[in-house]
Design a protein around this motif. Structure first.
Motif, short mmCIF file in Angstrom:
data_model
loop_
_atom_site.label_atom_id
_atom_site.label_comp_id
_atom_site.label_asym_id
_atom_site.label_seq_id
_atom_site.Cartn_x
_atom_site.Cartn_y
_atom_site.Cartn_z
N ASP A 152 0.81 -1.21 0.00
CA ASP A 152 0.00 0.00 0.00
C ASP A 152 0.85 1.26 0.00
OD1 ASP A 152 -2.27 -1.59 0.11
OD2 ASP A 152 -2.38 -1.54 2.31
N ALA A 153 2.14 1.13 0.30
CA ALA A 153 3.03 2.29 0.35
C ALA A 153 3.87 2.43 -0.91
CB ALA A 153 3.97 2.17 1.57
N VAL A 154 3.54 1.64 -1.93
CA VAL A 154 4.27 1.71 -3.20
C VAL A 154 3.25 1.84 -4.32
CG1 VAL A 154 5.88 0.54 -4.74
CG2 VAL A 154 6.11 0.25 -2.27
N TYR A 155 3.42 2.87 -5.15
CA TYR A 155 2.50 3.10 -6.27
C TYR A 155 3.14 2.52 -7.53
CZ TYR A 155 -0.38 5.66 -9.67
OH TYR A 155 -1.23 6.01 -10.70
N LEU A 156 2.58 1.41 -8.01
CA LEU A 156 3.17 0.67 -9.12
C LEU A 156 2.68 1.12 -10.48
CD1 LEU A 156 2.89 -2.92 -7.57
CD2 LEU A 156 4.88 -1.42 -7.55
N ASP A 157 1.46 1.65 -10.56
CA ASP A 157 0.84 1.91 -11.86
C ASP A 157 1.65 2.88 -12.71
OD1 ASP A 157 -1.11 0.27 -10.92
OD2 ASP A 157 -2.67 1.80 -10.75
N GLY A 158 2.22 3.91 -12.08
CA GLY A 158 2.94 4.92 -12.84
C GLY A 158 4.15 4.35 -13.56
N LEU A 159 5.04 3.70 -12.82
CA LEU A 159 6.26 3.18 -13.43
C LEU A 159 5.97 2.00 -14.35
CD1 LEU A 159 9.22 3.87 -13.51
CD2 LEU A 159 9.63 2.26 -11.64
N GLU A 160 4.95 1.22 -14.02
CA GLU A 160 4.58 0.12 -14.92
C GLU A 160 4.12 0.66 -16.28
OE1 GLU A 160 1.74 -2.26 -12.76
OE2 GLU A 160 3.29 -3.75 -12.30
#
Length: 342
Positions: free
Chosen positions: A323-331
């Protein structure tokens, strides 16, 4: 045209040729202009530790115009630590901030929604402890019973605790005193403390503040420094397009820091001569890149156990750090840079 004299005919051809050349130059100049950023320019307030080498991708993205090319007007706000940058973000003074992993852990344990959009830097030899030889600090074990300055709630404190644990010293066997990072060198020079824990460039400043009396112990065996860009969960998840633009700019900035070390070091123009020399010697050990690595989650969990054990936050249970890592952007921007298992 057959009735024209040869001289006038040649003159007209010359005029036509000149006009064609002018048109060609105008077209070339038009194409040579940098493309206007897509859509309206967006203001982004970015809290950054501008003196820390880990901020190089941010400084390069700003100085080399990569933010501008993405349509981002990046307003850099200087802070002396990732903890201070994180507080600016949480207080709504900045949209994103550069931060090590420890402030993210402590925020998560306080149930504050903070998410990392990318790690941008990793180094092993930029945290450590400086002690005064004239106060009996000559070996790591000699820290027992000493007064140690540190910025509480930062990677400096985590490194110090892990370092003491490696020496089989309990936290109660030293006296901790809390200082802002930029205050540590002065406190050490005045003799208010016997040693100080922190990171570069403050370590170099501390050794010079007590020149000839300094013993330095690096923490590469206990802490590999990670530096990240993070924001509140509300901001990041409600601005997906902005995050993608920021990440593209940071990728270009990190490439510049990795491939153009001499030019990248010039971004730290305020550095002293000794710090400039240290940067040049240490640069080969720095890893600049925009990633979200599984090792980040492991580090966050390890640091959370440390924080819970030392009662640094009210929460006593392990958060789900996905929950403390936003994956969508870099993916979306660089999928191969994401190795987080999810």
């Amino acid at each position: 045209m057959s009735g024209l004299a040869p001289g006038r005919w040649m003159a007209r051809l010359a005029v036509i040729a000149l006009l064609l050349a002018l048109v060609a130059v105008a077209i070339w100049q038009l194409n040579a202009r940098p493309a206007a950023p897509p859509g309206p320019v967006e203001v982004l307030r970015l809290a950054v530790n501008a003196d820390y080498v880990g901020s190089c991708p941010v400084l390069a993205a700003h100085g080399q115009g990569h933010f501008a090319r993405e349509g981002i007007d990046a307003r850099l706000q200087p802070y002396s630590s990732g903890k201070a940058s994180m507080e600016a973000v949480l207080q709504g003074k900045a949209d994103l901030g550069t931060v090590s992993d420890i402030p993210v852990v402590l925020a998560s344990l306080r149930n504050q929604s903070v998410v990392i959009i990318a790690s941008i830097f990793e180094a092993e030899r930029d945290h450590g402890i400086v002690g005064r030889l004239d106060r009996g600090v000559s070996t790591p074990a000699s820290l027992k019973g000493k007064r140690i300055g540190v910025t509480l709630g930062t990677s400096g404190q985590f490194t110090l605790d892990a370092f003491l644990n490696r020496q089989k010293l309990l936290p109660a066997e030293v006296t901790l005193r809390n200082y802002a990072p930029e205050q540590l060198a002065g406190a050490l020079a005045r003799g208010e403390i016997d040693a100080a824990a922190g990171w570069e460039p403050f370590l170099t400043g501390m050794t010079h503040a007590i020149a000839g009396k300094a013993a330095i112990f690096y923490g590469e065996d206990v802490y590999a420094g990670l530096f990240n860009v993070a924001g509140t969960g509300d901001y990041v998840r409600s601005h997906p397009a902005t995050v993608r633009k920021v990440l593209r700019a940071l990728i270009a900035g990190a490439r510049f820091c990795q491939d153009e070390p001499d030019a990248a070091r010039a971004l730290f123009a305020k550095a002293s001569a000794s710090e400039t020399a240290r940067l040049q010697a240490a640069w080969h050990g720095y890893r600049f890149g925009v990633v979200l690595d599984q090792g980040l989650l492991l580090a966050l969990e390890d640091e959370a156990r440390w924080a819970i054990r030392n009662r640094l936050a009210e929460r006593g249970t392990m958060p789900n750090f996905l929950d403390a890592v936003y994956l969508d952007g870099l993916e979306a921007v660089a999928p191969s840079a994401v190795t987080v298992i999810h």
